[in-house]
Structure formats: C-alpha cells, structure tokens
Design a protein around this motif. Sequence first.
Motif, PDB file in Angstrom:
ATOM      1  N   LYS A 155      -3.581  20.609 -17.543  1.00  0.00           N
ATOM      2  CA  LYS A 155      -3.898  21.660 -16.569  1.00  0.00           C
ATOM      3  C   LYS A 155      -4.923  22.593 -17.201  1.00  0.00           C
ATOM      4  O   LYS A 155      -4.697  23.123 -18.291  1.00  0.00           O
ATOM      5  CB  LYS A 155      -2.649  22.438 -16.193  1.00  0.00           C
ATOM      6  CG  LYS A 155      -1.642  21.610 -15.430  1.00  0.00           C
ATOM      7  CD  LYS A 155      -0.444  22.439 -15.030  1.00  0.00           C
ATOM      8  CE  LYS A 155       0.561  21.571 -14.299  1.00  0.00           C
ATOM      9  NZ  LYS A 155       1.761  22.326 -13.906  1.00  0.00           N
ATOM     10  N   LYS A 215     -14.561  18.211 -13.892  1.00  0.00           N
ATOM     11  CA  LYS A 215     -14.350  17.854 -12.482  1.00  0.00           C
ATOM     12  C   LYS A 215     -14.659  16.382 -12.230  1.00  0.00           C
ATOM     13  O   LYS A 215     -14.006  15.743 -11.403  1.00  0.00           O
ATOM     14  CB  LYS A 215     -15.192  18.758 -11.582  1.00  0.00           C
ATOM     15  CG  LYS A 215     -14.620  20.159 -11.472  1.00  0.00           C
ATOM     16  CD  LYS A 215     -15.411  21.005 -10.511  1.00  0.00           C
ATOM     17  CE  LYS A 215     -14.775  22.373 -10.350  1.00  0.00           C
ATOM     18  NZ  LYS A 215     -15.529  23.207  -9.391  1.00  0.00           N
ATOM     19  N   GLN A 268     -11.654  14.468 -13.407  1.00  0.00           N
ATOM     20  CA  GLN A 268     -10.611  14.619 -12.393  1.00  0.00           C
ATOM     21  C   GLN A 268     -10.897  13.713 -11.190  1.00  0.00           C
ATOM     22  O   GLN A 268     -10.000  13.052 -10.670  1.00  0.00           O
ATOM     23  CB  GLN A 268     -10.505  16.072 -11.946  1.00  0.00           C
ATOM     24  CG  GLN A 268      -9.457  16.308 -10.868  1.00  0.00           C
ATOM     25  CD  GLN A 268      -9.353  17.765 -10.507  1.00  0.00           C
ATOM     26  OE1 GLN A 268      -8.766  18.538 -11.252  1.00  0.00           O
ATOM     27  NE2 GLN A 268      -9.922  18.142  -9.378  1.00  0.00           N
ATOM     28  N   SER A 269     -12.147  13.655 -10.783  1.00  0.00           N
ATOM     29  CA  SER A 269     -12.537  12.809  -9.654  1.00  0.00           C
ATOM     30  C   SER A 269     -12.316  11.327  -9.961  1.00  0.00           C
ATOM     31  O   SER A 269     -11.859  10.565  -9.103  1.00  0.00           O
ATOM     32  CB  SER A 269     -14.006  13.066  -9.314  1.00  0.00           C
ATOM     33  OG  SER A 269     -14.479  12.154  -8.366  1.00  0.00           O
ATOM     34  N   THR A 326      -5.677  13.612 -10.037  1.00  0.00           N
ATOM     35  CA  THR A 326      -4.923  14.818 -10.401  1.00  0.00           C
ATOM     36  C   THR A 326      -3.550  14.517 -10.999  1.00  0.00           C
ATOM     37  O   THR A 326      -2.813  15.436 -11.329  1.00  0.00           O
ATOM     38  CB  THR A 326      -4.774  15.748  -9.178  1.00  0.00           C
ATOM     39  OG1 THR A 326      -4.167  15.022  -8.104  1.00  0.00           O
ATOM     40  CG2 THR A 326      -6.121  16.291  -8.736  1.00  0.00           C
ATOM     41  N   ILE A 386      -5.259  15.081 -14.728  1.00  0.00           N
ATOM     42  CA  ILE A 386      -5.980  16.316 -15.026  1.00  0.00           C
ATOM     43  C   ILE A 386      -6.133  17.123 -13.742  1.00  0.00           C
ATOM     44  O   ILE A 386      -6.462  16.570 -12.684  1.00  0.00           O
ATOM     45  CB  ILE A 386      -7.367  16.033 -15.669  1.00  0.00           C
ATOM     46  CG1 ILE A 386      -8.149  17.321 -15.866  1.00  0.00           C
ATOM     47  CG2 ILE A 386      -8.145  15.010 -14.897  1.00  0.00           C
ATOM     48  CD1 ILE A 386      -9.475  17.166 -16.597  1.00  0.00           C
ATOM     49  N   LEU A 387      -5.867  18.416 -13.843  1.00  0.00           N
ATOM     50  CA  LEU A 387      -6.025  19.326 -12.720  1.00  0.00           C
ATOM     51  C   LEU A 387      -6.848  20.524 -13.187  1.00  0.00           C
ATOM     52  O   LEU A 387      -6.423  21.254 -14.084  1.00  0.00           O
ATOM     53  CB  LEU A 387      -4.660  19.792 -12.196  1.00  0.00           C
ATOM     54  CG  LEU A 387      -4.683  20.710 -10.984  1.00  0.00           C
ATOM     55  CD1 LEU A 387      -5.336  20.021  -9.784  1.00  0.00           C
ATOM     56  CD2 LEU A 387      -3.289  21.156 -10.644  1.00  0.00           C
TER      57      LEU A 387
END
Length: 109
Positions: free
Chosen positions: A3, A91, A94-95, A99, A102-103
């Motif tokens: 997180k 990001k 994450q993409s 999630t 990873i957030l």
Amino acid sequence: MIKITIDQNHAGQYTGLHCIGHAGFAGFGKDIVCAAVSVLVLNTLNAIDAFTDEPFDFENDPDSGLIDIRFQKPGGHDAKLLLDTMLLGLKEIQSQYGTDYILVTCKEV
C-alpha cells in the motif's frame, strides 16, 4: 499487498510518501512486483537526496516493507518531477499486476 500513499497539500505539492507491505506475488527473492516497487521508491528517495536540497525525514523497516518519507517543507520542482516519475511507474505496475498486489493512492493532507 503493498500500500502506497502519496501525500499532497491543497496546492498539489508533495509532502510525503508512505509505503508498507509486501506484494505477495511470488516467494522471497522471486517477487518481481515487490522488487520493482522497491527499486522505484528507493531510487526516487536516493535521487531526491543526491540531486535536490529538499530536507526530509526517512524511516525504513524491511521486515514490514515500510518506507516512509516526510518532507520538512513541501517538495520543490525537482522533487516533484522525481516523485511524478515514480508515481507514473507505480501506477503502471498497479495497472499491469492489479490491486491484489499493489494499491497506489494520493491523499490531500
């Protein structure tokens, strides 16, 4: 799960970063998500330290995956550019991986 919370003030200036956890994508030494996040975050921290005059406080605990950065004053142009680049990479991770591992969030403080 890792997180990551990016703190910004009302003007959009970065004030800190809090990263905690482990991705759990694979076993120790084989977790490419955890490794990628670690490289991005630690390299950004090292770059801010080496290439800017931004004063910050830093806390690290490898066991929990904690990396905490607090700027003593809002980060300037160079720190913002480095953090924007880091955020772009986080990001994208994450993409690509989702999630569950990873957030990444941005929070106004």
